[in-house]
Design an enzyme around this catalytic site. Sequence first.
Site, PDB file in Angstrom:
ATOM      1  N   LYS A  76     -49.656 -19.239 -49.104  1.00 45.37           N
ATOM      2  CA  LYS A  76     -50.869 -20.452 -49.464  1.00 45.37           C
ATOM      3  C   LYS A  76     -51.976 -20.036 -48.520  1.00 45.37           C
ATOM      4  O   LYS A  76     -52.234 -19.192 -47.644  1.00 45.37           O
ATOM      5  CB  LYS A  76     -50.288 -21.786 -48.878  1.00 45.37           C
ATOM      6  CG  LYS A  76     -51.346 -22.823 -49.244  1.00 45.37           C
ATOM      7  CD  LYS A  76     -50.732 -24.324 -48.668  1.00 45.37           C
ATOM      8  CE  LYS A  76     -51.721 -25.493 -48.951  1.00 45.37           C
ATOM      9  NZ  LYS A  76     -50.998 -26.602 -48.522  1.00 45.37           N
ATOM     10  N   SER A 151     -50.685 -30.452 -51.899  1.00 46.97           N
ATOM     11  CA  SER A 151     -51.682 -29.354 -51.711  1.00 46.97           C
ATOM     12  C   SER A 151     -51.260 -27.979 -52.243  1.00 46.97           C
ATOM     13  O   SER A 151     -52.151 -27.192 -52.602  1.00 46.97           O
ATOM     14  CB  SER A 151     -52.656 -29.479 -50.718  1.00 46.97           C
ATOM     15  OG  SER A 151     -52.146 -29.196 -49.499  1.00 46.97           O
ATOM     16  N   SER A 175     -47.409 -32.032 -48.677  1.00 44.04           N
ATOM     17  CA  SER A 175     -47.910 -31.041 -49.474  1.00 44.04           C
ATOM     18  C   SER A 175     -46.891 -29.928 -49.747  1.00 44.04           C
ATOM     19  O   SER A 175     -47.379 -29.042 -50.529  1.00 44.04           O
ATOM     20  CB  SER A 175     -49.318 -30.480 -49.054  1.00 44.04           C
ATOM     21  OG  SER A 175     -50.284 -31.253 -48.959  1.00 44.04           O
TER      22      SER A 175
HETATM   23  N1  GLN Z   1     -51.866 -35.274 -50.332  1.00 47.97           N
HETATM   24  C1  GLN Z   1     -51.906 -35.469 -48.785  1.00 47.97           C
HETATM   25  C2  GLN Z   1     -53.481 -35.498 -48.278  1.00 47.97           C
HETATM   26  O1  GLN Z   1     -54.042 -35.502 -49.265  1.00 47.97           O
HETATM   27  C3  GLN Z   1     -50.960 -34.484 -48.169  1.00 47.97           C
HETATM   28  C4  GLN Z   1     -51.738 -32.953 -48.057  1.00 47.97           C
HETATM   29  C5  GLN Z   1     -51.074 -32.147 -47.121  1.00 47.97           C
HETATM   30  O2  GLN Z   1     -49.679 -32.302 -46.753  1.00 47.97           O
HETATM   31  N2  GLN Z   1     -51.602 -31.118 -46.694  1.00 47.97           N
HETATM   32  O3  GLN Z   1     -53.569 -35.570 -47.326  1.00 47.97           O
END
Ligand code: GLN
Length: 475
Positions: A76, A151, A175
């Site tokens: 990532k 994400s 994410s």
């Molecule tokens: N979707 C969640 C957020 O926007 C989790 C993001 C993540 O785990 N990096 O914070």
Amino acid sequence: MQFSSYEDLRSRLLTHAITCEEVVRFYLERIESHRSDNIYITVFHELALERAKALDRKLQEGGSPGKLFGMPMAIKDNIAIKGGRLTCASKILEQYESVYDATSVLRLEAEDAVFLGKTNMDEFAMGSSNENSAFGNVPNPFDKTRVPGGSSGGSAAAVASGLAMVALGSDTGGSVRQPAGFCNIVGLKPTYGRISRYGLVAFASSFDQIGVLANNCDDAALVLAVMAGKDGRDATSSSHAVSDYASEMASVSVEGLKIGVPKEYFPESLNRDVSGMVHAKLAELRDQGAELVPVTLPDSEYAIAAYYILVTAEASSNLARFDGARYGYRSAKSEDLAAMYVNSRSEGFGREVKRRIMLGTYVLSAGYYDTYYKKAQQVRRLFQDRYREALEKVDVIAGPTSPFPPFGLGDKTENPLEMYLADVFTVPASIVGMPALSVPLGFDSLNLPVGMHLICNFFEEGKMLGIARHIHRSL
Ligand code: GLN
């Protein structure tokens, strides 16, 4: 060229049925043919090939192969690889090159993994659909009109589309698990502190964990084992001994397994296919000898509110370092220092990142700290007690990974609150710091992937992966 698992690839490499170079060329060609899916932000064409050739030579010369010998991996783009671009899918870091390696990257490299490139994501890992990327959307591999989740959307799509065997993601509130669920693969978030965060660009430091996206639980366990363990460069990394995951997985038996089923994880509003598929799997496990134990996790409805107060607070502080002076993008049209800060940040950050910086600054400000931030910390503590208590009575807590299957591109971009609700089942494990994962359950009536979410007690990754492997194999 198809591999059922890393073990399969490894045995072909070690018996010289195939070379690392051939494998890496195959993956690079596939990446090229999927270019329009926008899964990778950067591809390491030459570097990956050079590395593959060096590994082939090592084997020819009788060197002993590392635990991940020749494993083609995607990383990532918020995890640092020295000399490689590290964008966090943000305009503010578009041209930034990392000057050091993340600890996890060093550990994977030491075991002979090969990095194919850096994957697309929501900007600074903020989002649930990969639509907050300055580098554009990624379509879901099973339905191009839908999102891959986020994400870590690029990492999940890479593994699901066969553009990497395993990928690293980061998980702050879901994410790794939510995109894994949306892309029909396994996504593991370890216990907080199990893997060093050194070299992972900070979003919310007390939540962030590097996680693994893989085709199966064995591959995920292998990669976890290599990365796990204390790191002198991350004071929050745990010195808890790293388990022998393979043997812990092997000792899991469904007979007598106590599966906690919280009613809070099956609300009225839950998508009917998702609910039906999770219930069907639980019934199957019960028929195989598991005991389904109803558990209550009161106040679950406050998880999202507490999460978004705490992570935005931490993000507003963590992202202060991107000011146009020290890293990345600097606005060209600034007459003085103050204007340079304002313009660089205004032009460099995307909408969601700015929203979170403002929210975080607000909840930490003098008049509101007690009302919001302190309250959310108290809720966090309450959740920790409740999950600990629940896991004294059961081996694992099970439910859906996401309240709905992958949604359409653009469906939730205008309504941030609705987007935040995509994380309602994944956020609690992050608030508490416990390990959790998503395992595929198959496809719903629209042919969209559905995932099941498991949470275990601190450092019980081996048991959790063993349970998930059983579920996955019985698909
Ligand atoms: N979707 C969640 C957020 O926007 C989790 C993001 C993540 O785990 N990096 O914070």
